[in-house]
Scaffold this motif. Structure first.
Motif, PDB file in Angstrom:
ATOM      1  N   ASN A   1       9.501  11.080   2.976  1.00  0.00           N
ATOM      2  CA  ASN A   1       8.799  10.610   4.168  1.00  0.00           C
ATOM      3  C   ASN A   1       7.555  11.482   4.332  1.00  0.00           C
ATOM      4  O   ASN A   1       7.415  12.224   5.303  1.00  0.00           O
ATOM      5  CB  ASN A   1       9.700  10.715   5.401  1.00  0.00           C
ATOM      6  N   ILE A   2       6.683  11.398   3.333  1.00  0.00           N
ATOM      7  CA  ILE A   2       5.494  12.241   3.308  1.00  0.00           C
ATOM      8  C   ILE A   2       4.615  11.997   4.523  1.00  0.00           C
ATOM      9  O   ILE A   2       3.894  12.890   4.987  1.00  0.00           O
ATOM     10  CB  ILE A   2       4.683  11.989   2.008  1.00  0.00           C
ATOM     11  N   GLY A   3       4.700  10.792   5.097  1.00  0.00           N
ATOM     12  CA  GLY A   3       3.897  10.475   6.281  1.00  0.00           C
ATOM     13  C   GLY A   3       4.276  11.342   7.459  1.00  0.00           C
ATOM     14  O   GLY A   3       3.410  11.835   8.193  1.00  0.00           O
ATOM     15  N   LYS A   4       5.582  11.536   7.669  1.00  0.00           N
ATOM     16  CA  LYS A   4       6.041  12.369   8.776  1.00  0.00           C
ATOM     17  C   LYS A   4       5.651  13.821   8.549  1.00  0.00           C
ATOM     18  O   LYS A   4       5.264  14.528   9.486  1.00  0.00           O
ATOM     19  CB  LYS A   4       7.563  12.243   8.929  1.00  0.00           C
ATOM     20  N   THR A   5       5.735  14.268   7.308  1.00  0.00           N
ATOM     21  CA  THR A   5       5.348  15.637   6.963  1.00  0.00           C
ATOM     22  C   THR A   5       3.870  15.873   7.252  1.00  0.00           C
ATOM     23  O   THR A   5       3.491  16.847   7.922  1.00  0.00           O
ATOM     24  CB  THR A   5       5.626  15.919   5.471  1.00  0.00           C
ATOM     25  N   LEU A   6       3.021  14.963   6.753  1.00  0.00           N
ATOM     26  CA  LEU A   6       1.581  15.117   6.945  1.00  0.00           C
ATOM     27  C   LEU A   6       1.190  14.914   8.404  1.00  0.00           C
ATOM     28  O   LEU A   6       0.237  15.538   8.890  1.00  0.00           O
ATOM     29  CB  LEU A   6       0.825  14.133   6.051  1.00  0.00           C
ATOM     30  N   LEU A   7       1.928  14.038   9.110  1.00  0.00           N
ATOM     31  CA  LEU A   7       1.659  13.829  10.533  1.00  0.00           C
ATOM     32  C   LEU A   7       1.768  15.145  11.285  1.00  0.00           C
ATOM     33  O   LEU A   7       0.905  15.492  12.099  1.00  0.00           O
ATOM     34  CB  LEU A   7       2.650  12.808  11.102  1.00  0.00           C
TER      35      LEU A   7
END
Length: 275
Positions: free
Chosen positions: A218-224
């Motif tokens: 869930n790279i999106g949550k990490t980068l978010l």
């Protein structure tokens, strides 16, 4: 299906998740309240709000799909491992729903309150248009092969791109005005705390599972979390270090709008009841 190895870590995971939810959710209200008290949105960058709506809408599609759809969950485990936990929690979905509603309400405030000569830029409109056209193309590509995980990953990527882009207009506006008047610092402080606890929640899951898959699954949550923290620090430095707010005396004979314009044009760029 994966399960928790440690009850204390599971409890901590849920606590951090809901703390992040409340921090990020409450972070919308200082700006909304500030707009209401001033009956004005002068100083709030409209591009920030428009881009934010696209960001949260795409993030809602990703979170809700991965949390509720058994087909998407099956494809996730096929890709990352049958023993991997789904990296989206109930608090993620709840936050996304709330964020879309509050951002839409902020746009409503922009429509009804005094906004001076501010408007949404053509660049912002173009970015949003291109973003949703790309999303539509991704939908048509995914339909024949039922590549649902790939499709929602496109929306996740979109929300990351929007997260990066959305902060830039406000940061540049603060720099240009040498002021943060009209932009609530309360929003930023809560957003920072939400980003830290959200990242902490992911770390707790990784420690329990002895796997760091959820960070890149869930790279999106990490980068978010990381991007939000980065820009929050920039806004905090702008507000408290570069352009500190000061008080000034304004003639009571001036109307509300004239007072606000005087504040914005003042060389000291004083504070105007930022929440």
């Amino acid at each position: 299906m994966a399960s928790w190895n440690s009850v204390p870590l599971e409890v901590l995971y849920n606590v951090l998740g809901w703390v992040a939810f409340f921090s990020w959710s409450i972070s919308f209200y200082p700006q909304v309240i500030l707009n209401f008290r001033r009956k004005s949105v002068v100083g709030l960058n409209f591009d920030f709000v428009v881009l934010n709506l696209t960001k949260h809408s795409s993030y809602l599609i990703y979170n809700a799909s991965l949390f509720f759809s058994s087909d998407v969950q099956r494809q996730y485990r096929q890709k990352y491992g049958l023993d991997e936990m789904i990296p989206v929690a109930a608090n993620d979905v709840a936050f996304s729903v709330h964020a879309v509603l509050l951002t839409a309400f902020t746009l409503f405030q922009i429509a009804i309150y005094e906004r001076g000569n501010q408007k949404v830029s053509k660049t912002s409109i173009g970015i949003v248009t291109v973003a949703w056209l790309v999303a539509a193309v991704c939908v048509f590509i995914a339909l024949p092969s039922h590549s649902w995980l790939w499709l929602i990953s496109c929306f996740n990527t979109l929300q990351v791109v929007m997260t990066v882009i959305k902060y830039i207009p406000q940061a540049l506006m603060n720099f240009r005005l040498k002021s943060t008047v009209g932009f609530s610092i309360g929003n930023i402080l809560l957003d920072l705390f939400g980003g830290v606890t959200n990242y902490g929640q992911m770390a707790v899951q990784s420690i329990d599972q002895n796997s760091w898959v959820n960070f890149y699954g869930n790279i999106g949550k990490t980068l978010l979390s990381l991007v939000s923290i980065f820009f929050d620090i920039i806004f905090i430095v702008q507000h408290y270090v570069l352009y500190p707010a000061k008080k000034m005396v304004i003639s009571p004979n001036l109307d509300a709008l004239s007072k606000e314009e005087a504040l914005l044009k003042s060389s000291d760029h004083p504070h105007l009841d930022n929440v």
